[in-house]
Design a protein around this motif. Structure first.
Motif, PDB file in Angstrom:
ATOM      1  N   SER A  98      60.937  11.583   6.911  1.00 33.16           N
ATOM      2  CA  SER A  98      60.477  12.476   8.187  1.00 33.16           C
ATOM      3  C   SER A  98      60.273  11.622   9.175  1.00 33.16           C
ATOM      4  CB  SER A  98      58.907  12.953   7.684  1.00 33.16           C
ATOM      5  OG  SER A  98      58.018  11.833   7.548  1.00 33.16           O
ATOM      6  N   ASN A  99      60.181  10.187   9.157  1.00 30.92           N
ATOM      7  CA  ASN A  99      60.044   9.183  10.223  1.00 30.92           C
ATOM      8  C   ASN A  99      58.669   9.359  10.857  1.00 30.92           C
ATOM      9  OD1 ASN A  99      62.654   8.370  10.111  1.00 30.92           O
ATOM     10  ND2 ASN A  99      63.494   9.733  11.329  1.00 30.92           N
ATOM     11  N   LYS A 100      57.466   9.766  10.260  1.00 34.27           N
ATOM     12  CA  LYS A 100      56.261  10.012  10.792  1.00 34.27           C
ATOM     13  C   LYS A 100      55.263   9.138  10.132  1.00 34.27           C
ATOM     14  CE  LYS A 100      56.564  15.077  11.454  1.00 34.27           C
ATOM     15  NZ  LYS A 100      56.275  16.475  11.096  1.00 34.27           N
ATOM     16  N   ASN A 104      50.273   9.599  11.557  1.00 30.93           N
ATOM     17  CA  ASN A 104      50.502  10.696  12.192  1.00 30.93           C
ATOM     18  C   ASN A 104      49.665  12.091  11.841  1.00 30.93           C
ATOM     19  OD1 ASN A 104      52.262  13.390  12.609  1.00 30.93           O
ATOM     20  ND2 ASN A 104      53.350  11.763  13.877  1.00 30.93           N
ATOM     21  N   ASP A 106      50.232  15.360  11.857  1.00 31.82           N
ATOM     22  CA  ASP A 106      51.098  16.390  11.301  1.00 31.82           C
ATOM     23  C   ASP A 106      51.482  15.718   9.798  1.00 31.82           C
ATOM     24  OD1 ASP A 106      51.076  17.893  13.251  1.00 31.82           O
ATOM     25  OD2 ASP A 106      52.683  16.988  14.255  1.00 31.82           O
ATOM     26  N   TYR A 107      51.668  14.461   9.553  1.00 32.00           N
ATOM     27  CA  TYR A 107      52.014  13.878   8.445  1.00 32.00           C
ATOM     28  C   TYR A 107      50.952  14.186   7.586  1.00 32.00           C
ATOM     29  CZ  TYR A 107      53.431  10.496   4.589  1.00 32.00           C
ATOM     30  OH  TYR A 107      53.421   9.770   3.520  1.00 32.00           O
ATOM     31  N   GLU A 110      50.356  17.441   6.178  1.00 30.77           N
ATOM     32  CA  GLU A 110      51.601  17.882   5.270  1.00 30.77           C
ATOM     33  C   GLU A 110      51.074  17.130   3.735  1.00 30.77           C
ATOM     34  OE1 GLU A 110      56.338  17.852   4.856  1.00 30.77           O
ATOM     35  OE2 GLU A 110      55.260  16.588   6.432  1.00 30.77           O
TER      36      GLU A 110
END
Length: 203
Positions: A98-100, A104, A106-107, A110
Motif C-alpha cells: 500500500s506504500n502507507k 498513516n 487511512d492505513y 484499514e
C-alpha cells in the motif's frame, strides 16, 4: 569527448547483449534443472470448492485444478484458514504494498477494520491474541504463508463450522508447519494453500 562517449557506447552494447541474451538464457538453463522446470511449485487438487488461481472462480467440475503454492491466494470463507491480507487483491501481475506508513490514518483505519472483521468471525479469540500478519499485508501482497499463531487462532472457528474436533484441526496445523530455511533463516510458517487442501482431505 571521445574518451567518454566511445567507452559508454561499448558498455551499453555489451550490457544489452549480455543481460538481454546471455544472462537470460543462462538463468533459463538453470531453471530447467529445477523442479517443474522453473515454473514454481504446482499443486493439483480435485476439490471443486477451492477457488482456482487460474479462473479466479470456484470450479463446479470434479476435474483437477492447478494451484501455485508460492503465490498468495485469497481464502476468506469461514470453513477455511484465511490467508494474509493483500494490498493488491492477490493480483500476481501487479504485486506491491500500500506504500502507507504505520502512522498513516487511512492505513490504521484499514487495519482496525480487519481486526474488527476477524474478531467478528472468530468470537472466541481475544484482540490481544491476533497476530499482526493476519491483519496486515506483506510488501508484495502475495505472501502465501501465515504464522503458526495465525493458523492456531482460526482453529476453533474451523472446528465449529466443519463440526470436527479441535484437536484434529490443531494436529493438522502442526503437521503443516514449515521450519526456518536451513534451520536458522526466517521463522516457522504455514503455507495457507497446502493447509486448506489438507483440511479438505480430512475424513
Amino acid at each position: 569527448m571521445k574518451q567518454n562517449i566511445l567507452p559508454a557506447i561499448r558498455l551499453t552494447l555489451f550490457c544489452a547483449v549480455f543481460f538481454s541474451g546471455i544472462y537470460t538464457f543462462l538463468i533459463y538453463g538453470i531453471a530447467q534443472a529445477a523442479p517443474n522446470n522453473g515454473k514454481g511449485e504446482i499443486i493439483l487438487s480435485e476439490k471443486s470448492n477451492i477457488k482456482s488461481k487460474q479462473s479466479g472462480k470456484a470450479s463446479n467440475s470434479p476435474k483437477t485444478s492447478y494451484y501455485y503454492a508460492n503465490i498468495g491466494q485469497k481464502f476468506d470463507k469461514d470453513e477455511y484458514f484465511w490467508s494474509r491480507p493483500s494490498a493488491v487483491d492477490y493480483n500476481a501481475a501487479g504485486a506491491g504494498g500500500s506504500n502507507k506508513g504505520p502512522s498513516n490514518p487511512d492505513y490504521l483505519k484499514e487495519v482496525e477494520g480487519r481486526i474488527d472483521n476477524f474478531l467478528k468471525h472468530n468470537p472466541t479469540v481475544k484482540r490481544s491474541e491476533i497476530p499482526s500478519d493476519i491483519v496486515t499485508a506483506s510488501g508484495a501482497g502475495l505472501d502465501p504463508n501465515i504464522s503458526v499463531q495465525a493458523a492456531r487462532v482460526q482453529a476453533q472457528r474451523i472446528a465449529d463450522i466443519r463440526k470436527i474436533d479441535i484437536n484434529t484441526v490443531n494436529t493438522l496445523i502442526e503437521k503443516n508447519i514449515e521450519p526456518p530455511f536451513l534451520g536458522i533463516f526466517g521463522t516457522e510458517k504455514i503455507n495457507v494453500l497446502k493447509l486448506n487442501i489438507a483440511l479438505d482431505g480430512l475424513k
